[in-house]
Design a protein around this motif. Sequence first.
Motif, PDB file in Angstrom:
ATOM      1  N   HIS A 202       0.845  -1.202   0.000  1.00 30.44           N
ATOM      2  CA  HIS A 202       0.000   0.000   0.000  1.00 30.44           C
ATOM      3  C   HIS A 202       0.877   1.247   0.000  1.00 30.44           C
ATOM      4  O   HIS A 202       1.645   1.485   0.943  1.00 30.44           O
ATOM      5  N   GLY A 203       0.775   2.040  -1.051  1.00 26.94           N
ATOM      6  CA  GLY A 203       1.518   3.286  -1.127  1.00 26.94           C
ATOM      7  C   GLY A 203       0.584   4.475  -1.040  1.00 26.94           C
ATOM      8  O   GLY A 203      -0.479   4.403  -0.406  1.00 26.94           O
ATOM      9  N   ALA A 204       0.984   5.539  -1.685  1.00 26.91           N
ATOM     10  CA  ALA A 204       0.147   6.739  -1.777  1.00 26.91           C
ATOM     11  C   ALA A 204       0.301   7.257  -3.200  1.00 26.91           C
ATOM     12  O   ALA A 204       1.396   7.689  -3.594  1.00 26.91           O
ATOM     13  N   GLY A 205      -0.753   7.212  -3.966  1.00 22.46           N
ATOM     14  CA  GLY A 205      -0.688   7.564  -5.372  1.00 22.46           C
ATOM     15  C   GLY A 205      -0.561   9.057  -5.611  1.00 22.46           C
ATOM     16  O   GLY A 205      -0.849   9.888  -4.734  1.00 22.46           O
ATOM     17  N   ALA A 214       4.289  11.295  -3.313  1.00 28.10           N
ATOM     18  CA  ALA A 214       3.756   9.937  -3.361  1.00 28.10           C
ATOM     19  C   ALA A 214       4.619   8.985  -2.540  1.00 28.10           C
ATOM     20  O   ALA A 214       5.760   9.289  -2.186  1.00 28.10           O
ATOM     21  N   VAL A 215       4.063   7.832  -2.230  1.00 25.72           N
ATOM     22  CA  VAL A 215       4.820   6.666  -1.779  1.00 25.72           C
ATOM     23  C   VAL A 215       4.597   5.620  -2.865  1.00 25.72           C
ATOM     24  O   VAL A 215       3.525   5.038  -2.969  1.00 25.72           O
ATOM     25  N   ASP A 216       5.606   5.436  -3.684  1.00 26.72           N
ATOM     26  CA  ASP A 216       5.433   4.683  -4.935  1.00 26.72           C
ATOM     27  C   ASP A 216       5.470   3.171  -4.671  1.00 26.72           C
ATOM     28  O   ASP A 216       6.521   2.595  -4.353  1.00 26.72           O
ATOM     29  N   PRO A 217       4.332   2.470  -4.832  1.00 29.82           N
ATOM     30  CA  PRO A 217       4.314   1.027  -4.574  1.00 29.82           C
ATOM     31  C   PRO A 217       5.051   0.232  -5.650  1.00 29.82           C
ATOM     32  O   PRO A 217       5.438  -0.916  -5.404  1.00 29.82           O
ATOM     33  N   ASN A 256       1.376   7.764 -16.589  1.00 33.31           N
ATOM     34  CA  ASN A 256       1.511   9.060 -15.934  1.00 33.31           C
ATOM     35  C   ASN A 256       0.790   9.140 -14.586  1.00 33.31           C
ATOM     36  O   ASN A 256       0.481  10.221 -14.095  1.00 33.31           O
ATOM     37  N   VAL A 257       0.515   7.982 -13.995  1.00 31.45           N
ATOM     38  CA  VAL A 257      -0.122   7.940 -12.679  1.00 31.45           C
ATOM     39  C   VAL A 257       0.653   6.984 -11.784  1.00 31.45           C
ATOM     40  O   VAL A 257       0.884   5.828 -12.158  1.00 31.45           O
ATOM     41  N   ILE A 258       1.077   7.458 -10.630  1.00 29.39           N
ATOM     42  CA  ILE A 258       1.664   6.575  -9.617  1.00 29.39           C
ATOM     43  C   ILE A 258       0.510   5.920  -8.873  1.00 29.39           C
ATOM     44  O   ILE A 258      -0.338   6.614  -8.293  1.00 29.39           O
ATOM     45  N   GLN A 294      10.291   2.554   2.805  1.00 24.85           N
ATOM     46  CA  GLN A 294       9.807   3.397   1.711  1.00 24.85           C
ATOM     47  C   GLN A 294       8.825   4.471   2.194  1.00 24.85           C
ATOM     48  O   GLN A 294       8.373   5.301   1.412  1.00 24.85           O
ATOM     49  N   GLY A 295       8.467   4.422   3.480  1.00 20.42           N
ATOM     50  CA  GLY A 295       7.569   5.440   4.035  1.00 20.42           C
ATOM     51  C   GLY A 295       6.104   5.094   3.938  1.00 20.42           C
ATOM     52  O   GLY A 295       5.251   5.984   4.111  1.00 20.42           O
ATOM     53  N   ALA A 296       5.777   3.819   3.684  1.00 26.62           N
ATOM     54  CA  ALA A 296       4.366   3.431   3.632  1.00 26.62           C
ATOM     55  C   ALA A 296       3.749   3.575   5.017  1.00 26.62           C
ATOM     56  O   ALA A 296       4.368   3.224   6.028  1.00 26.62           O
TER      57      ALA A 296
END
Length: 431
Positions: A202-205, A214-217, A256-258, A294-296
């Motif tokens: 689980h990241g942050a898009g 973002a937090v890129d998954p 173009n979307v994380i 990664q900061g999740a």
Amino acid sequence: MRPQSPIPPETGLTTGLAAHLPHWEEVYRDLHAHPELAFAEHRTAATVASELAGIAGWEVTEGVGGTGVVAVLRNGAGPVVWLRADMDALPVREETGLAYASGTAGLMHACGHDVHVAALLGACRQLAARPDAWRGTAVAVFQPAEEVGAGALAMLDNGVLDRFPRPDVVLGQHVGPLPAGVVITRPGAVMAAADSVRVTLHGAGAHASAPHVAVDPVVMAASVVLRLQTLSARLAPLSPSPLLTVGAIHSGTVPNVIPHTAELLCSLRTFDEQTREQVLTDLRRIVRAEAEAQGATRTPDIGTYDSFPLTVNDADATERVLAALAADGTLGRVLPVPLSASEDFGRFGTAAGCPSVMFHFGGADPADFDAEAVAALERGTLPPGTVMNHSPRYAPSDRHAVAAGVRHLLAVAGSWLADDGTTAEPAPCPA
């Protein structure tokens, strides 16, 4: 490792087999052209039931454990022998180019279960035709959903041990890319335990132009894959070594979307419960640590599914199987270590408390193996370029695989069911 006589003379239970082989080869081709996934083997089960209905003596029950079929043939006092064949196909797009290739887009009998079904049907016909050659009870178990590790358990949950004669031994075979007339197996652990593992990160898009918010998954997933490969490398000295493979990564839809999440699908193969638990513990630790690094802000979801138990052959029964196959002209080889592939076949013997044996037999034309290929087999390796089970290009020989499969089942079943006065009655399984 080339067999001397892939089709030995007919005798006993095999008398008259050659005349019927063309029919069972056609059944195989028909099943190959009409693959069905786990628990959806409706046409396959109907074909099985129809074929058995045309063979006098078999008591046929459909719908066991969903789409399973069980047939019983009684022939006087004696042991109860279960013969098992699995029926399901795989979500694989066929690339064999065969005239009887799959007619269903995206589905294929890439593992040879169509051979297993046709071979067991052929053995059923021979057992019914030659009652003078054996005594006891034969039970043919046509099992659904082996590929997802759920079919044997479904049949057990549906009362297969209580509804049908309880086995004194359970026997199963699996076709592979060896020359027909060759069989491999071993006493003890013969096939790995397996777990499918689903990891959801689980990241942050965000917009692709703003990765700093973002937090890129996807990056997280890439790091996890590399760290898991390090784990596999560090376990390599164990013998046999556990295997951990990342087979799929799913994340995002456009460049173009994380995305918010990434999913990893992993396959774990182990050979004892302690190692299995250790690898799963290490996997969870690595995944969670990477997510934190990664900061999740949300802990990853990690779960197992489609699990298979370790397949363990009874030592005495394995020796008996190899002796019976050798007497029929089969070239048997004892594996030095278990295979890393997995099966749910062993659940039957474990639940019944009786011996079980799984062996693997060649389904390829022996003429396709030149001197170099035979030398590779003798070294215990497959020749370069061998097409393996689960490949979109894998297809056993219709002529050689079905004939070998029928003969092998008759040979090993006959070792328990022989009516020659020389075979001792096995002790019955506990009720």
